[in-house]
Design an enzyme around this catalytic site. Structure first.
Site, PDB file in Angstrom:
ATOM      1  N   LYS A   8     137.087  48.359   3.351  1.00  0.00           N
ATOM      2  CA  LYS A   8     136.348  48.387   2.086  1.00  0.00           C
ATOM      3  C   LYS A   8     135.181  47.414   2.183  1.00  0.00           C
ATOM      4  O   LYS A   8     135.137  46.534   3.050  1.00  0.00           O
ATOM      5  CB  LYS A   8     137.243  48.035   0.893  1.00  0.00           C
ATOM      6  CG  LYS A   8     137.919  46.657   0.960  1.00  0.00           C
ATOM      7  CD  LYS A   8     137.064  45.506   0.467  1.00  0.00           C
ATOM      8  CE  LYS A   8     137.778  44.169   0.562  1.00  0.00           C
ATOM      9  NZ  LYS A   8     136.852  43.007   0.497  1.00  0.00           N
ATOM     10  N   ASP A 132     144.136  41.666  -2.303  1.00  0.00           N
ATOM     11  CA  ASP A 132     143.400  42.927  -2.373  1.00  0.00           C
ATOM     12  C   ASP A 132     144.170  44.111  -1.800  1.00  0.00           C
ATOM     13  O   ASP A 132     143.628  45.205  -1.672  1.00  0.00           O
ATOM     14  CB  ASP A 132     142.022  42.809  -1.703  1.00  0.00           C
ATOM     15  CG  ASP A 132     142.107  42.363  -0.248  1.00  0.00           C
ATOM     16  OD1 ASP A 132     143.218  42.099   0.230  1.00  0.00           O
ATOM     17  OD2 ASP A 132     141.040  42.284   0.397  1.00  0.00           O
TER      18      ASP A 132
END
Length: 269
Positions: A8, A132
Protein backbone atom coordinates in the site's frame (compact mmCIF):
# COMPACT_ATOMS: atom_id res chain seq x y z
CA UNK A 1 -3.78 -22.48 -2.15
CA UNK A 2 -1.91 -19.36 -3.21
CA UNK A 3 -2.60 -15.70 -2.50
CA UNK A 4 -0.78 -12.47 -3.31
CA UNK A 5 -0.38 -10.03 -0.38
CA UNK A 6 -0.01 -6.60 -1.93
CA UNK A 7 1.58 -3.38 -0.71
CA UNK A 8 0.00 0.00 0.00
CA UNK A 9 0.96 3.65 -0.18
CA UNK A 10 0.10 6.53 2.11
CA UNK A 11 -1.35 9.59 0.45
CA UNK A 12 -0.74 12.15 3.14
CA UNK A 13 0.35 11.19 6.65
CA UNK A 14 -0.16 13.43 9.69
CA UNK A 15 1.13 12.45 13.13
CA UNK A 16 -1.38 14.22 15.33
CA UNK A 17 -0.59 13.25 18.94
CA UNK A 18 1.29 10.88 21.26
CA UNK A 19 -1.01 8.40 22.97
CA UNK A 20 -0.86 7.33 26.61
CA UNK A 21 -0.13 3.74 25.48
CA UNK A 22 3.06 4.83 23.72
CA UNK A 23 1.65 4.73 20.22
CA UNK A 24 0.75 7.76 18.09
CA UNK A 25 -2.52 8.91 16.63
CA UNK A 26 -2.35 9.72 12.97
CA UNK A 27 -4.42 10.33 9.89
CA UNK A 28 -3.71 9.20 6.36
CA UNK A 29 -5.15 7.75 3.21
CA UNK A 30 -4.16 4.14 2.56
CA UNK A 31 -4.28 3.08 -1.09
CA UNK A 32 -3.49 -0.47 -2.32
CA UNK A 33 -0.87 -1.04 -5.02
CA UNK A 34 -0.02 -4.11 -7.04
CA UNK A 35 3.51 -4.82 -5.76
CA UNK A 36 2.95 -8.19 -4.08
CA UNK A 37 4.44 -11.11 -2.19
CA UNK A 38 3.31 -14.68 -2.82
CA UNK A 39 1.93 -16.82 0.00
CA UNK A 40 1.21 -20.54 -0.40
CA UNK A 41 -0.53 -22.82 2.10
CA UNK A 42 -0.78 -26.61 1.67
CA UNK A 43 -1.91 -29.43 4.00
CA UNK A 44 0.85 -31.10 6.05
CA UNK A 45 1.38 -33.53 8.90
CA UNK A 46 2.94 -30.81 11.04
CA UNK A 47 3.07 -27.04 10.88
CA UNK A 48 5.99 -25.42 9.11
CA UNK A 49 6.87 -21.99 7.78
CA UNK A 50 9.54 -21.17 5.22
CA UNK A 51 10.42 -18.20 3.07
CA UNK A 52 12.45 -17.30 0.01
CA UNK A 53 13.20 -14.17 -1.96
CA UNK A 54 14.18 -11.20 0.20
CA UNK A 55 15.81 -12.37 3.42
CA UNK A 56 13.49 -11.79 6.39
CA UNK A 57 15.45 -10.91 9.54
CA UNK A 58 14.59 -12.39 12.91
CA UNK A 59 13.25 -15.69 14.13
CA UNK A 60 10.97 -17.35 11.50
CA UNK A 61 8.78 -18.60 14.35
CA UNK A 62 7.91 -14.96 15.07
CA UNK A 63 7.01 -14.08 11.49
CA UNK A 64 3.64 -12.32 11.23
CA UNK A 65 2.27 -15.11 9.03
CA UNK A 66 3.03 -17.60 11.80
CA UNK A 67 1.52 -15.27 14.39
CA UNK A 68 -1.64 -14.99 12.28
CA UNK A 69 -1.94 -18.79 12.12
CA UNK A 70 -1.37 -19.14 15.85
CA UNK A 71 -3.90 -16.40 16.58
CA UNK A 72 -6.68 -18.25 14.76
CA UNK A 73 -5.56 -21.62 16.12
CA UNK A 74 -6.36 -20.40 19.63
CA UNK A 75 -10.04 -20.12 18.67
CA UNK A 76 -10.40 -22.76 15.96
CA UNK A 77 -9.23 -26.32 15.42
CA UNK A 78 -6.89 -25.62 12.55
CA UNK A 79 -5.08 -28.64 11.11
CA UNK A 80 -1.30 -28.45 10.57
CA UNK A 81 -0.15 -26.94 7.32
CA UNK A 82 2.94 -25.95 5.41
CA UNK A 83 3.24 -22.25 4.71
CA UNK A 84 5.71 -20.68 2.29
CA UNK A 85 6.20 -16.96 1.70
CA UNK A 86 8.00 -15.64 -1.36
CA UNK A 87 9.07 -12.21 -0.09
CA UNK A 88 9.17 -9.63 -2.88
CA UNK A 89 7.96 -6.35 -1.31
CA UNK A 90 10.95 -4.64 0.37
CA UNK A 91 11.11 -4.67 4.17
CA UNK A 92 11.20 -1.43 6.17
CA UNK A 93 10.08 0.45 3.10
CA UNK A 94 6.84 2.07 4.30
CA UNK A 95 4.57 -0.13 2.18
CA UNK A 96 3.10 -2.41 4.85
CA UNK A 97 4.45 -5.61 3.33
CA UNK A 98 4.64 -7.57 6.58
CA UNK A 99 1.24 -6.33 7.68
CA UNK A 100 -0.22 -7.42 4.35
CA UNK A 101 1.30 -10.89 4.72
CA UNK A 102 -0.36 -11.24 8.12
CA UNK A 103 -3.77 -10.02 6.97
CA UNK A 104 -3.74 -12.19 3.86
CA UNK A 105 -2.85 -15.18 6.04
CA UNK A 106 -5.95 -14.56 8.15
CA UNK A 107 -8.16 -14.16 5.08
CA UNK A 108 -6.70 -17.23 3.37
CA UNK A 109 -7.17 -19.45 6.43
CA UNK A 110 -10.70 -18.15 6.82
CA UNK A 111 -11.39 -19.18 3.23
CA UNK A 112 -9.56 -22.53 3.19
CA UNK A 113 -11.06 -23.79 6.45
CA UNK A 114 -14.45 -22.11 6.02
CA UNK A 115 -14.24 -20.39 9.40
CA UNK A 116 -17.09 -18.06 8.44
CA UNK A 117 -15.40 -15.05 10.03
CA UNK A 118 -16.95 -11.73 9.09
CA UNK A 119 -14.93 -8.83 7.71
CA UNK A 120 -15.24 -7.10 11.07
CA UNK A 121 -13.99 -10.19 12.92
CA UNK A 122 -11.01 -10.54 10.58
CA UNK A 123 -10.15 -6.88 11.07
CA UNK A 124 -10.27 -7.29 14.85
CA UNK A 125 -7.89 -10.24 14.66
CA UNK A 126 -5.62 -8.24 12.35
CA UNK A 127 -5.50 -5.26 14.72
CA UNK A 128 -3.82 -7.42 17.34
CA UNK A 129 -0.97 -8.16 14.90
CA UNK A 130 -0.10 -4.60 13.87
CA UNK A 131 -1.54 -1.13 13.44
CA UNK A 132 -2.04 -1.24 9.68
CA UNK A 133 -2.75 -4.98 9.31
CA UNK A 134 -6.51 -4.45 9.39
CA UNK A 135 -6.40 -2.30 6.26
CA UNK A 136 -5.45 -5.28 4.13
CA UNK A 137 -8.58 -7.25 5.04
CA UNK A 138 -10.79 -5.10 2.79
CA UNK A 139 -7.80 -3.81 0.82
CA UNK A 140 -9.48 -0.74 -0.63
CA UNK A 141 -8.77 3.02 -0.44
CA UNK A 142 -9.69 4.38 3.00
CA UNK A 143 -9.16 7.33 5.29
CA UNK A 144 -7.47 5.94 8.39
CA UNK A 145 -7.17 7.44 11.86
CA UNK A 146 -6.28 6.71 15.49
CA UNK A 147 -3.31 4.27 15.30
CA UNK A 148 -3.96 3.80 11.59
CA UNK A 149 -6.28 0.91 12.37
CA UNK A 150 -9.65 2.66 12.16
CA UNK A 151 -11.13 3.40 8.78
CA UNK A 152 -13.69 5.49 6.97
CA UNK A 153 -14.69 5.13 3.34
CA UNK A 154 -13.61 7.90 0.99
CA UNK A 155 -14.73 8.70 -2.57
CA UNK A 156 -11.24 8.38 -4.03
CA UNK A 157 -10.35 6.44 -7.15
CA UNK A 158 -7.06 6.62 -9.02
CA UNK A 159 -8.13 3.90 -11.44
CA UNK A 160 -6.30 4.15 -14.73
CA UNK A 161 -3.44 6.24 -13.39
CA UNK A 162 0.07 4.82 -13.14
CA UNK A 163 2.42 4.62 -10.21
CA UNK A 164 6.18 4.25 -9.94
CA UNK A 165 7.63 3.10 -6.62
CA UNK A 166 11.34 3.39 -5.91
CA UNK A 167 12.92 1.76 -2.88
CA UNK A 168 16.45 3.17 -2.50
CA UNK A 169 17.65 0.05 -0.65
CA UNK A 170 17.48 1.99 2.60
CA UNK A 171 15.85 0.38 5.64
CA UNK A 172 14.30 2.92 8.02
CA UNK A 173 12.93 1.64 11.31
CA UNK A 174 9.67 2.99 12.67
CA UNK A 175 11.49 4.22 15.79
CA UNK A 176 13.98 6.17 13.69
CA UNK A 177 11.21 7.79 11.68
CA UNK A 178 9.18 8.83 14.73
CA UNK A 179 12.29 10.29 16.39
CA UNK A 180 12.23 13.09 13.82
CA UNK A 181 8.56 13.98 14.16
CA UNK A 182 6.79 16.32 16.54
CA UNK A 183 3.06 15.49 16.74
CA UNK A 184 0.81 18.42 15.91
CA UNK A 185 -2.65 19.24 14.65
CA UNK A 186 -2.84 19.07 10.85
CA UNK A 187 -2.64 22.37 9.01
CA UNK A 188 -4.64 20.98 6.09
CA UNK A 189 -7.92 19.07 6.11
CA UNK A 190 -6.77 15.84 4.47
CA UNK A 191 -10.26 14.66 3.53
CA UNK A 192 -10.98 17.91 1.73
CA UNK A 193 -7.58 17.95 0.02
CA UNK A 194 -8.08 14.42 -1.29
CA UNK A 195 -11.21 15.53 -3.13
CA UNK A 196 -9.12 17.74 -5.39
CA UNK A 197 -7.33 16.39 -8.50
CA UNK A 198 -3.96 14.71 -7.78
CA UNK A 199 -2.13 17.46 -9.68
CA UNK A 200 -3.23 19.85 -6.91
CA UNK A 201 -2.03 17.65 -4.01
CA UNK A 202 1.59 18.74 -4.31
CA UNK A 203 1.11 21.91 -2.28
CA UNK A 204 -1.40 20.64 0.26
CA UNK A 205 -0.90 16.94 1.05
CA UNK A 206 2.27 15.98 2.89
CA UNK A 207 3.87 13.13 4.83
CA UNK A 208 5.04 14.42 8.24
CA UNK A 209 7.93 11.94 8.24
CA UNK A 210 9.51 13.58 5.20
CA UNK A 211 10.97 16.63 6.93
CA UNK A 212 13.23 14.80 9.37
CA UNK A 213 14.15 11.91 7.08
CA UNK A 214 14.79 14.11 4.04
CA UNK A 215 17.32 16.09 6.06
CA UNK A 216 19.05 12.89 7.15
CA UNK A 217 18.96 10.98 3.85
CA UNK A 218 19.45 13.28 0.86
CA UNK A 219 18.63 10.51 -1.61
CA UNK A 220 14.96 10.78 -0.59
CA UNK A 221 14.30 14.39 -1.70
CA UNK A 222 16.39 13.69 -4.80
CA UNK A 223 14.11 10.80 -5.74
CA UNK A 224 11.01 12.88 -5.10
CA UNK A 225 12.33 15.70 -7.29
CA UNK A 226 13.14 13.18 -10.02
CA UNK A 227 9.53 11.94 -9.97
CA UNK A 228 8.30 15.46 -10.65
CA UNK A 229 10.96 15.93 -13.34
CA UNK A 230 9.57 12.83 -15.06
CA UNK A 231 6.09 14.36 -15.04
CA UNK A 232 4.46 13.00 -11.88
CA UNK A 233 1.20 14.64 -10.88
CA UNK A 234 2.04 13.92 -7.25
CA UNK A 235 5.06 12.42 -5.51
CA UNK A 236 5.75 11.59 -1.87
CA UNK A 237 7.38 9.20 0.56
CA UNK A 238 5.07 6.45 1.75
CA UNK A 239 4.63 5.49 5.38
CA UNK A 240 7.68 5.94 7.57
CA UNK A 241 9.92 5.49 4.50
CA UNK A 242 11.98 4.98 2.58
CA UNK A 243 10.02 4.25 -0.62
CA UNK A 244 9.25 7.25 -2.82
CA UNK A 245 6.36 7.04 -5.27
CA UNK A 246 5.08 9.11 -8.14
CA UNK A 247 1.54 9.10 -9.54
CA UNK A 248 1.35 9.70 -13.29
CA UNK A 249 -1.47 10.41 -15.72
CA UNK A 250 -0.11 7.79 -18.11
CA UNK A 251 2.59 5.12 -18.21
CA UNK A 252 6.01 6.71 -17.88
CA UNK A 253 9.33 5.92 -19.54
CA UNK A 254 11.85 5.90 -16.71
CA UNK A 255 14.65 6.71 -19.18
CA UNK A 256 17.19 4.58 -17.31
CA UNK A 257 16.50 6.44 -14.08
CA UNK A 258 16.59 4.55 -10.75
CA UNK A 259 18.63 1.66 -12.19
CA UNK A 260 20.58 1.25 -8.94
CA UNK A 261 17.40 0.91 -6.87
CA UNK A 262 14.48 -1.48 -6.51
CA UNK A 263 11.62 -0.30 -8.72
CA UNK A 264 8.04 -1.34 -9.35
CA UNK A 265 5.58 0.36 -11.68
CA UNK A 266 2.06 -0.45 -12.74
CA UNK A 267 -1.49 0.73 -13.13
CA UNK A 268 -3.56 1.75 -10.12
CA UNK A 269 -6.95 0.10 -9.63
Amino acid sequence: MITFPNAKINIGLHITEKRSDGFHNLESCFYPVGWSDVLEVIPATEFSFSSSGIDIPGDPAKNLCVKAYELLKKDFSLPPLSMHLLKIVPIGAGMGGGSSDAAFTLSLLNQVYDLKLSTEALENYARTLGSDCAFFIQNKPVYCYEKGDRFADIPLSLQGKYIVLVYPNLHISTAEAYAGVKPQAPKVNLLEALQRPPAEWRHSIQNDFEKGLFEKYTVLPELKAKMYALGAEYAAMTGSGSTIYGIFEKEVDLQNNFNQYTVWKGELL
